[in-house]
Design a protein around this motif. Structure first.
Motif, PDB file in Angstrom:
ATOM      1  N   HIS A 175       3.012   1.683   2.791  1.00 24.32           N
ATOM      2  CA  HIS A 175       2.575   1.750   4.180  1.00 24.32           C
ATOM      3  C   HIS A 175       1.197   1.126   4.414  1.00 24.32           C
ATOM      4  O   HIS A 175       0.764   1.029   5.549  1.00 24.32           O
ATOM      5  CB  HIS A 175       2.577   3.197   4.670  1.00 24.32           C
ATOM      6  N   LEU A 176       0.501   0.678   3.371  1.00 27.92           N
ATOM      7  CA  LEU A 176      -0.872   0.190   3.530  1.00 27.92           C
ATOM      8  C   LEU A 176      -1.015  -0.933   4.560  1.00 27.92           C
ATOM      9  O   LEU A 176      -1.939  -0.888   5.375  1.00 27.92           O
ATOM     10  CB  LEU A 176      -1.441  -0.240   2.178  1.00 27.92           C
ATOM     11  N   PRO A 177      -0.150  -1.949   4.591  1.00 29.84           N
ATOM     12  CA  PRO A 177      -0.302  -2.965   5.644  1.00 29.84           C
ATOM     13  C   PRO A 177      -0.115  -2.374   7.050  1.00 29.84           C
ATOM     14  O   PRO A 177      -0.744  -2.832   8.003  1.00 29.84           O
ATOM     15  CB  PRO A 177       0.796  -3.988   5.335  1.00 29.84           C
ATOM     16  N   PHE A 178       0.730  -1.349   7.164  1.00 33.96           N
ATOM     17  CA  PHE A 178       0.920  -0.714   8.470  1.00 33.96           C
ATOM     18  C   PHE A 178      -0.327   0.083   8.869  1.00 33.96           C
ATOM     19  O   PHE A 178      -0.669   0.152  10.046  1.00 33.96           O
ATOM     20  CB  PHE A 178       2.164   0.180   8.453  1.00 33.96           C
ATOM     21  N   CYS A 179      -1.005   0.689   7.884  1.00 30.78           N
ATOM     22  CA  CYS A 179      -2.275   1.363   8.179  1.00 30.78           C
ATOM     23  C   CYS A 179      -3.276   0.366   8.742  1.00 30.78           C
ATOM     24  O   CYS A 179      -3.989   0.663   9.699  1.00 30.78           O
ATOM     25  CB  CYS A 179      -2.859   1.991   6.912  1.00 30.78           C
ATOM     26  N   ALA A 180      -3.326  -0.810   8.135  1.00 33.83           N
ATOM     27  CA  ALA A 180      -4.255  -1.840   8.610  1.00 33.83           C
ATOM     28  C   ALA A 180      -3.898  -2.257  10.030  1.00 33.83           C
ATOM     29  O   ALA A 180      -4.779  -2.378  10.890  1.00 33.83           O
ATOM     30  CB  ALA A 180      -4.235  -3.037   7.667  1.00 33.83           C
ATOM     31  N   ALA A 181      -2.612  -2.480  10.303  1.00 36.58           N
ATOM     32  CA  ALA A 181      -2.190  -2.891  11.648  1.00 36.58           C
ATOM     33  C   ALA A 181      -2.529  -1.816  12.677  1.00 36.58           C
ATOM     34  O   ALA A 181      -3.063  -2.115  13.750  1.00 36.58           O
ATOM     35  CB  ALA A 181      -0.694  -3.201  11.660  1.00 36.58           C
ATOM     36  N   ALA A 182      -2.239  -0.555  12.341  1.00 32.78           N
ATOM     37  CA  ALA A 182      -2.543   0.539  13.272  1.00 32.78           C
ATOM     38  C   ALA A 182      -4.047   0.648  13.499  1.00 32.78           C
ATOM     39  O   ALA A 182      -4.495   0.805  14.642  1.00 32.78           O
ATOM     40  CB  ALA A 182      -1.986   1.856  12.736  1.00 32.78           C
ATOM     41  N   SER A 183      -4.817   0.544  12.433  1.00 34.32           N
ATOM     42  CA  SER A 183      -6.276   0.656  12.550  1.00 34.32           C
ATOM     43  C   SER A 183      -6.849  -0.451  13.417  1.00 34.32           C
ATOM     44  O   SER A 183      -7.691  -0.196  14.280  1.00 34.32           O
ATOM     45  CB  SER A 183      -6.921   0.602  11.168  1.00 34.32           C
ATOM     46  N   ILE A 184      -6.404  -1.669  13.188  1.00 32.30           N
ATOM     47  CA  ILE A 184      -6.919  -2.799  13.969  1.00 32.30           C
ATOM     48  C   ILE A 184      -6.518  -2.660  15.432  1.00 32.30           C
ATOM     49  O   ILE A 184      -7.345  -2.827  16.338  1.00 32.30           O
ATOM     50  CB  ILE A 184      -6.423  -4.132  13.375  1.00 32.30           C
TER      51      ILE A 184
END
Length: 185
Positions: free
Chosen positions: A85-94
């Protein structure tokens, strides 16, 4: 962040080649996981620095893009398991960051408040996660992720608790300089 993601993948790969598994085991021995080491945290620091250098241009991103990025990230975090899920965390954070810093008036500067909230949430969110997993939910496994918990409820508990503490800390920091110093805001 992608290097950290690859390290996480190799750590879970049982038949990984020795030339990949040994460096990953050494890294894991030093840092525990890719989340706690150099890669994921450094990604967000570098991203924040680059956003700080481009603040004038951030309002130019289409509002629909900001919402779509946040929605994609949040959906991916909900639908995908722990490490992938790490790339999704980045997308959500941005996406959430871009939404939170939009200017809503000519002189409104929400950056400082958002930075203070972010700092306090970062410092206290794991306390709420631990209280929920081991206190309310009765988790017994030492590995936080190995406990069977209701993840959406855990997220709501952690974010609501962290934001509440953040509001209290910011209010208290205006009257008590020691609180401001302790939390670095």
């Amino acid at each position: 962040m992608l290097i950290g993601y690859c390290i996480s993948f190799v750590q879970g790969w049982e038949e990984a080649p020795v030339c990949l598994s040994l460096p990953c085991k050494a890294y894991s021995f030093l840092f525990g996981s890719s989340r706690n080491g150099l890669f994921e945290g450094f990604f967000y620091i570098a991203l924040g620095a680059s956003f700080g250098l481009r603040l004038d241009y951030l309002d130019e991103t289409p509002l629909l893009f900001d919402f779509a990025l946040a929605a994609l990230g949040l959906a991916g975090n909900y639908l995908v398991s722990n490490d992938p899920h790490l790339p999704f965390c980045a997308a959500a954070s941005i996406g959430l960051f871009l939404l939170s810093i939009r200017r809503h008036g000519a002189c409104l500067n929400s950056y400082a408040v958002a930075r203070h909230i972010s700092t306090v949430v970062y410092l206290v969110h794991m306390y709420f996660i631990v209280v929920f997993v081991y206190g309310f939910d009765g988790g017994a496994n030492p590995s936080l992720y190995a406990n069977d918990v209701n993840r959406p409820l855990l997220y709501l508990f952690a974010i609501c608790g962290s934001l509440s503490v953040s509001a209290l800390v910011i209010l208290a920091s205006k009257k008590l300089p020691a609180v401001k110093t302790i939390f670095g805001i």
